[in-house]
Scaffold this active site. Structure first.
Site, short mmCIF file in Angstrom:
data_model
loop_
_atom_site.label_atom_id
_atom_site.label_comp_id
_atom_site.label_asym_id
_atom_site.label_seq_id
_atom_site.Cartn_x
_atom_site.Cartn_y
_atom_site.Cartn_z
N TYR A 144 38.62 35.79 38.14
CA TYR A 144 38.11 34.83 39.08
C TYR A 144 37.71 33.73 38.18
CZ TYR A 144 34.91 33.58 42.94
OH TYR A 144 34.14 32.80 43.89
N LYS A 172 41.86 35.30 41.27
CA LYS A 172 41.09 34.46 42.54
C LYS A 172 40.98 32.98 42.07
CE LYS A 172 37.16 34.54 45.68
NZ LYS A 172 35.62 35.15 45.57
#
Length: 303
Positions: A144, A172
């Protein structure tokens, strides 16, 4: 069980919502509400969920609480959707403990945010991820990258190193740089997921595998339809969906923190008895609630 839509290209599915963690009015976990919300989100069009992420208020939950939420969500929808456990912190030892616990409970994936606040060098980030990967066994990992919250952006060299780790399969991305995202897709085997609801269509148009959304609490069906339209090459329909979502994206993401807004959405849908958030988050104002309610009604009127 991973999502039925999961593949090498989209290892965690296509439409995922970063789910809220329900609390009772006195701040205790509400696992019944967690299962109801998870079931609703999957029924509505999500083929994956992230639990104990930022929207799940993970900075304020204990590892024991995270495990209970994960187990409850797996019990409710784990046979129909990919369930990813947020295990990233700015303390590698803590992240290792969370990863071990999540893998033991049966998480289908681990979300590992870049360690925040301390702004580690890239070598420290790589070592951090390696430690979490080892703790998770063969559980697939989604990185992330969100420098606006962490203070540190993953470098291109770090992405190339991560590409050599078989367990690291996706990222992400909330950096906001589509050209950089295209480089990741071209230079690595990592699946890229949009981490910015305002840019979901743009990310899908450049080849993102899917999206990890906060607005998915209110618009899972619309995002599923957007993904299907892009896959079919029907950008006209995808644009129409995207523009229809502008007011609800603004209402949920543009007024206050996402967990606060998403809990209002779930409350308005009758799935969350209490909108309690733990400090330092604070309750939505009546004006903010009204804006979210209006946006949800407008969206429903156009579907």
């Amino acid at each position: 069980m991973p999502s039925p839509l999961a593949s090498v290209a989209a290892p965690f599915g296509r439409v995922l919502t970063a789910m809220v963690t329900p609390f009772t009015a006195d701040g205790q976990l509400d696992l019944d509400a967690a299962q109801q919300i998870a079931t609703h989100l999957v029924d509505a069009g999500n083929d994956g969920l992230v639990v104990s992420g930022t929207t799940g208020e993970s900075p304020t939950t204990t590892g024991e609480e995270d495990g209970r939420v994960l187990a409850a969500v797996l019990e409710a929808v784990g046979d129909r959707a990919t369930i990813i456990a947020g295990v990233g912190t700015n303390d590698t030892r803590h992240s290792v403990e969370l990863a071990e616990g999540a893998a033991r409970i049966g998480a289908h994936g681990l979300l590992v945010v870049t360690p925040y606040y301390s702004k580690p060098p890239q070598a420290g980030i790589v070592a951090h991820v390696d430690a979490v990967v080892a703790a998770g066994g063969d559980t697939p990992v989604m990185l992330y990258d969100i420098p606006g919250r962490t203070g540190t952006q993953l470098s291109r060299d770090t992405y190339l190193l991560m590409n050599d780790r078989p367990a690291v399969v996706a990222v992400k991305d909330a950096v906001g740089d589509l050209q950089r995202g295209a480089w990741i897709m071209d230079s690595t085997d990592l699946a890229v997921y949009s981490g910015d609801d305002a840019a979901n269509l743009a990310w899908l148009a450049v080849g993102a595998a899917g999206l990890v959304s906060v607005v998915g609490h209110a618009a899972a069906a619309e995002y599923k339809a957007m993904v299907e339209a892009v896959d079919a090459g029907d950008l006209k329909t995808a644009r129409e969906i995207d523009r229809r979502l502008v007011p609800v994206v603004d209402a949920i993401m543009g007024q206050t923190q996402g967990a606060i807004s998403a809990k209002i959405v779930m409350h308005e849908l009758g799935l969350l008895p209490s909108t309690h958030v733990r400090l330092p988050l604070s309750a939505a104002t009546p004006d903010q609630v009204a804006v979210i309610r209006t946006a949800m009604r407008t969206l429903k009127a156009h579907t």
